[in-house]
Design a protein around this motif. Sequence first.
Motif, PDB file in Angstrom:
ATOM      1  N   CYS A 109      47.634  40.414  23.718  1.00  0.00           N
ATOM      2  CA  CYS A 109      47.506  40.782  22.313  1.00  0.00           C
ATOM      3  C   CYS A 109      46.377  40.047  21.605  1.00  0.00           C
ATOM      4  O   CYS A 109      45.889  40.514  20.570  1.00  0.00           O
ATOM      5  N   PHE A 110      45.988  38.918  22.126  1.00  0.00           N
ATOM      6  CA  PHE A 110      44.742  38.263  21.697  1.00  0.00           C
ATOM      7  C   PHE A 110      44.311  37.327  22.814  1.00  0.00           C
ATOM      8  O   PHE A 110      45.150  36.694  23.456  1.00  0.00           O
ATOM      9  N   ASP A 111      43.015  37.267  23.012  1.00  0.00           N
ATOM     10  CA  ASP A 111      42.477  36.438  24.089  1.00  0.00           C
ATOM     11  C   ASP A 111      41.430  35.480  23.542  1.00  0.00           C
ATOM     12  O   ASP A 111      40.287  35.859  23.298  1.00  0.00           O
ATOM     13  N   THR A 112      41.839  34.250  23.342  1.00  0.00           N
ATOM     14  CA  THR A 112      40.875  33.222  22.929  1.00  0.00           C
ATOM     15  C   THR A 112      39.974  32.797  24.076  1.00  0.00           C
ATOM     16  O   THR A 112      38.943  32.164  23.880  1.00  0.00           O
ATOM     17  N   GLY A 113      40.377  33.125  25.295  1.00  0.00           N
ATOM     18  CA  GLY A 113      39.738  32.595  26.487  1.00  0.00           C
ATOM     19  C   GLY A 113      40.494  31.396  27.038  1.00  0.00           C
ATOM     20  O   GLY A 113      40.176  30.897  28.108  1.00  0.00           O
ATOM     21  N   GLY A 114      41.507  30.928  26.294  1.00  0.00           N
ATOM     22  CA  GLY A 114      42.230  29.739  26.734  1.00  0.00           C
ATOM     23  C   GLY A 114      41.347  28.504  26.638  1.00  0.00           C
ATOM     24  O   GLY A 114      40.444  28.422  25.790  1.00  0.00           O
ATOM     25  N   LEU A 115      41.553  27.548  27.520  1.00  0.00           N
ATOM     26  CA  LEU A 115      40.749  26.324  27.479  1.00  0.00           C
ATOM     27  C   LEU A 115      39.277  26.600  27.777  1.00  0.00           C
ATOM     28  O   LEU A 115      38.406  25.847  27.329  1.00  0.00           O
TER      29      LEU A 115
ATOM     30  N   LEU B  94      37.296  28.409  26.232  1.00  0.00           N
ATOM     31  CA  LEU B  94      37.284  29.106  24.953  1.00  0.00           C
ATOM     32  C   LEU B  94      36.071  30.023  24.820  1.00  0.00           C
ATOM     33  O   LEU B  94      34.933  29.627  25.105  1.00  0.00           O
ATOM     34  N   LYS B  95      36.322  31.240  24.344  1.00  0.00           N
ATOM     35  CA  LYS B  95      35.232  32.177  24.100  1.00  0.00           C
ATOM     36  C   LYS B  95      34.404  31.718  22.901  1.00  0.00           C
ATOM     37  O   LYS B  95      34.937  31.124  21.960  1.00  0.00           O
ATOM     38  N   PRO B  96      33.122  32.031  22.873  1.00  0.00           N
ATOM     39  CA  PRO B  96      32.354  31.845  21.635  1.00  0.00           C
ATOM     40  C   PRO B  96      32.834  32.838  20.586  1.00  0.00           C
ATOM     41  O   PRO B  96      33.435  33.872  20.914  1.00  0.00           O
ATOM     42  N   GLY B  97      32.577  32.543  19.342  1.00  0.00           N
ATOM     43  CA  GLY B  97      33.068  33.384  18.259  1.00  0.00           C
ATOM     44  C   GLY B  97      32.660  34.837  18.380  1.00  0.00           C
ATOM     45  O   GLY B  97      33.449  35.739  18.104  1.00  0.00           O
ATOM     46  N   SER B  98      31.433  35.079  18.791  1.00  0.00           N
ATOM     47  CA  SER B  98      30.955  36.461  18.884  1.00  0.00           C
ATOM     48  C   SER B  98      31.723  37.254  19.929  1.00  0.00           C
ATOM     49  O   SER B  98      31.885  38.471  19.807  1.00  0.00           O
ATOM     50  N   SER B  99      32.202  36.572  20.956  1.00  0.00           N
ATOM     51  CA  SER B  99      32.960  37.250  22.012  1.00  0.00           C
ATOM     52  C   SER B  99      34.435  37.379  21.675  1.00  0.00           C
ATOM     53  O   SER B  99      35.152  38.148  22.316  1.00  0.00           O
ATOM     54  N   MET B 100      34.885  36.617  20.677  1.00  0.00           N
ATOM     55  CA  MET B 100      36.299  36.621  20.323  1.00  0.00           C
ATOM     56  C   MET B 100      36.621  37.649  19.242  1.00  0.00           C
ATOM     57  O   MET B 100      37.787  37.994  19.025  1.00  0.00           O
ATOM     58  N   ALA B 101      35.593  38.158  18.572  1.00  0.00           N
ATOM     59  CA  ALA B 101      35.807  38.968  17.375  1.00  0.00           C
ATOM     60  C   ALA B 101      36.648  40.210  17.626  1.00  0.00           C
ATOM     61  O   ALA B 101      37.421  40.618  16.759  1.00  0.00           O
TER      62      ALA B 101
ATOM     63  N   ASP C 255      39.703  32.341  31.073  1.00  0.00           N
ATOM     64  CA  ASP C 255      39.366  33.573  30.357  1.00  0.00           C
ATOM     65  C   ASP C 255      39.499  34.800  31.254  1.00  0.00           C
ATOM     66  O   ASP C 255      39.323  35.921  30.794  1.00  0.00           O
ATOM     67  N   ALA C 256      39.814  34.603  32.509  1.00  0.00           N
ATOM     68  CA  ALA C 256      40.096  35.720  33.412  1.00  0.00           C
ATOM     69  C   ALA C 256      41.609  35.815  33.598  1.00  0.00           C
ATOM     70  O   ALA C 256      42.134  35.715  34.702  1.00  0.00           O
ATOM     71  N   GLU C 257      42.303  35.980  32.460  1.00  0.00           N
ATOM     72  CA  GLU C 257      43.766  35.914  32.444  1.00  0.00           C
ATOM     73  C   GLU C 257      44.432  37.270  32.626  1.00  0.00           C
ATOM     74  O   GLU C 257      45.579  37.353  33.060  1.00  0.00           O
ATOM     75  N   GLY C 258      43.710  38.345  32.297  1.00  0.00           N
ATOM     76  CA  GLY C 258      44.328  39.658  32.353  1.00  0.00           C
ATOM     77  C   GLY C 258      44.788  40.028  33.748  1.00  0.00           C
ATOM     78  O   GLY C 258      45.880  40.567  33.943  1.00  0.00           O
TER      79      GLY C 258
ATOM     80  N   ILE D  58      49.519  53.246  38.526  1.00  0.00           N
ATOM     81  CA  ILE D  58      48.241  53.250  37.803  1.00  0.00           C
ATOM     82  C   ILE D  58      48.232  52.071  36.849  1.00  0.00           C
ATOM     83  O   ILE D  58      49.183  51.873  36.083  1.00  0.00           O
ATOM     84  N   SER D  59      47.169  51.280  36.885  1.00  0.00           N
ATOM     85  CA  SER D  59      47.012  50.209  35.897  1.00  0.00           C
ATOM     86  C   SER D  59      45.847  50.545  34.983  1.00  0.00           C
ATOM     87  O   SER D  59      44.856  51.154  35.400  1.00  0.00           O
ATOM     88  N   MET D  60      45.995  50.140  33.725  1.00  0.00           N
ATOM     89  CA  MET D  60      44.926  50.319  32.745  1.00  0.00           C
ATOM     90  C   MET D  60      44.760  48.998  32.007  1.00  0.00           C
ATOM     91  O   MET D  60      45.741  48.390  31.567  1.00  0.00           O
ATOM     92  N   ALA D  61      43.506  48.565  31.883  1.00  0.00           N
ATOM     93  CA  ALA D  61      43.264  47.254  31.290  1.00  0.00           C
ATOM     94  C   ALA D  61      41.857  47.168  30.732  1.00  0.00           C
ATOM     95  O   ALA D  61      40.912  47.730  31.301  1.00  0.00           O
ATOM     96  N   THR D  62      41.725  46.479  29.612  1.00  0.00           N
ATOM     97  CA  THR D  62      40.418  46.060  29.117  1.00  0.00           C
ATOM     98  C   THR D  62      40.074  44.792  29.885  1.00  0.00           C
ATOM     99  O   THR D  62      40.232  43.689  29.377  1.00  0.00           O
ATOM    100  N   LEU D  63      39.604  44.952  31.115  1.00  0.00           N
ATOM    101  CA  LEU D  63      39.625  43.820  32.041  1.00  0.00           C
ATOM    102  C   LEU D  63      38.315  43.051  32.119  1.00  0.00           C
ATOM    103  O   LEU D  63      38.319  41.835  32.109  1.00  0.00           O
ATOM    104  N   THR D  64      37.176  43.741  32.227  1.00  0.00           N
ATOM    105  CA  THR D  64      35.928  43.007  32.491  1.00  0.00           C
ATOM    106  C   THR D  64      34.774  43.495  31.630  1.00  0.00           C
ATOM    107  O   THR D  64      34.624  44.693  31.378  1.00  0.00           O
ATOM    108  N   GLY D  65      33.943  42.549  31.212  1.00  0.00           N
ATOM    109  CA  GLY D  65      32.691  42.915  30.579  1.00  0.00           C
ATOM    110  C   GLY D  65      31.742  43.582  31.550  1.00  0.00           C
ATOM    111  O   GLY D  65      30.867  44.364  31.151  1.00  0.00           O
ATOM    112  N   ALA D  66      31.908  43.299  32.842  1.00  0.00           N
ATOM    113  CA  ALA D  66      31.039  43.894  33.847  1.00  0.00           C
ATOM    114  C   ALA D  66      31.138  45.415  33.852  1.00  0.00           C
ATOM    115  O   ALA D  66      30.142  46.114  34.083  1.00  0.00           O
ATOM    116  N   ALA D  67      32.322  45.938  33.581  1.00  0.00           N
ATOM    117  CA  ALA D  67      32.483  47.392  33.529  1.00  0.00           C
ATOM    118  C   ALA D  67      31.703  47.983  32.369  1.00  0.00           C
ATOM    119  O   ALA D  67      31.129  49.079  32.478  1.00  0.00           O
TER     120      ALA D  67
END
Length: 459
Positions: free
Chosen positions: A230-236, A238-245, A309-312, A332-341
Amino acid sequence: MSLKFAPPQADAIPLHVIGQDALDDWTGQQPKHVAHWVASAGFTAGLGSTLLVPGKNGKIDMALAGYGTAKTRARGRFHLAAVATSLPEGNYHLEGLDPERASEEALGWLLSGYAFDRYRDQSPAKARLVAPKGVDATRLEVIAAGEALTRDLINTPTADLGPAELESACAELAGKQGAEIEVIRGGALLKRNFPMVHTVGRAAEQAPRLIDMRWGTSGPKLTLVGKGVCFDTGGLNLKPGSSMALMKKDMGGAATVLGLAHMIMALGMPVQLRVLIPAVENAVSGNAFRPGDILTARNGLTVEINNTDAEGRLVLADALAYGAEGAPDLMISMATLTGAARVAVGPDLAPYFTDDAAMVTALESAAAQVADPVWRLPFHVPYEAMIEPGIADLDNAPKGGFAGSITAALFLRRFTGNTPYTHFDIYGWNPTAAPARPKGGVGMGARALLAALPEVLGL
C-alpha cells in the motif's frame, strides 16, 4: 459518475461518426442547409472533433464526430471518448460506426464517465450513449465497473488506503458477489507460515496481512495473486523523494486483480476463483528488515536481502507458494514490480511472462480485440544464475542492473511449483491524460485476460 448506457430513447440525438475520407460523401447526401452548416463551420472530421447541427427549432438536430484517418486512429484507442467529453449533456446514439469497433468505442464512452472525486468535485463526461446494436451492453458495464474499482483503489492515498482499508475493499467486493474471505493478520502470519509477508510489513503501524478470497464451486481453478504494497518507502534502502511520490500505487497489482475478480464474478464465469493479496506497507522503523538479512520463505527457499526496496517479490513469493498448494489449473500474478519493465515498454503496455503457448495465443488475440495492449517478455532461463547469490538460494535484488523485470519474474516462478503460471509486471498509472484514461490509476491487462480466459481454461 455514471458508467451505464442510456436507455434506448426515440429522442436520443443521432451522432454521426465520419472519417475524413468519407466527409464529402456524407455531406453530399444531406439536405442543403446541413451541408452549408458543416462547410461554414469548417468541420473536417479530424479525429476527436465534434460539430452540433441545429434543427429549424434551434435545438440540436444531430451531432457529428470526426473519426480522422486510419493513420491517426492507429496512434490511439477509445477515440469517441474524446468526443463524449466535448458534447453537451444528453443521450446520443451512434450512426455510421464500423460494427467491429463498436464494443471498443462503447466501452471508451462509458469510461469517459469516470472521475476520481473523493477529495474534489470533478467533471467527467455527461453525454450518455445508447448502447450500439450488437454490443453486449451488460458485459461492458461490468467491465467499466471493474475498471473503476481498480482506478479508485490506486488513486486513493495510503492515509486512506492502508492494508486494513484494502482488506475492507476486498470484504466489500466479496459481500457484493457472495464470495468467502479469510484474512490472516500480524503474528498469525508467522504461525501460518507466511514469514516474508510478515517480515516486509512488520515495521508499519498497520499489521501486514494475507487476504484470501474464494468464489465458485465448480469449473477450472483460477488463482489470482496481486501485490498489495500500500506504500513503499523502500524500507531501510530508502527511496529518494522523487521515486517515492507515486508509491501509493504500489498496490496496483492488487487493485487490478480485484477489478478483474469483479468482472469474473459479476459475469458468472464458470470457474473456481481464488484471489490472494499480501497487503503490507514497506515502512521504516527499528524493527524493519535489513539489507543482508536472509529470510526463509513459505516453500523453504532462503532469500538474501540485498535491497529492501525489492520487497514486492518477497510478499508475492509467500502468496504464490500458498496458491500453488491448492493445485490451481492456472495462476496469474499482477504487480507493479519493476522499473525495468517501464524502461522496456513504457507506461502503456502491460508486459507479461508465460511459458504457456496457448496463453500467448489467446492473450495476444484478446488484447487486440479489446484494446488492452500487452507485450510478452521471456522467462529467460540462462538468467537464473543472476538470482542465485551463493550464500542463499535466491537473491532479491541482483547487482548489475541488467534484465531487472526478467530476473524478478524468474524469482517469482521459483515459488509456483508445477502450476501453470503467468506473471504481469504492470505500471498501473496513466501519466498523461488520454481518451477514456484520465491521468492517474489505470487497469492494465485485466480486460485482455477476461477475454482470453475462456479459451485458456477451456470454458
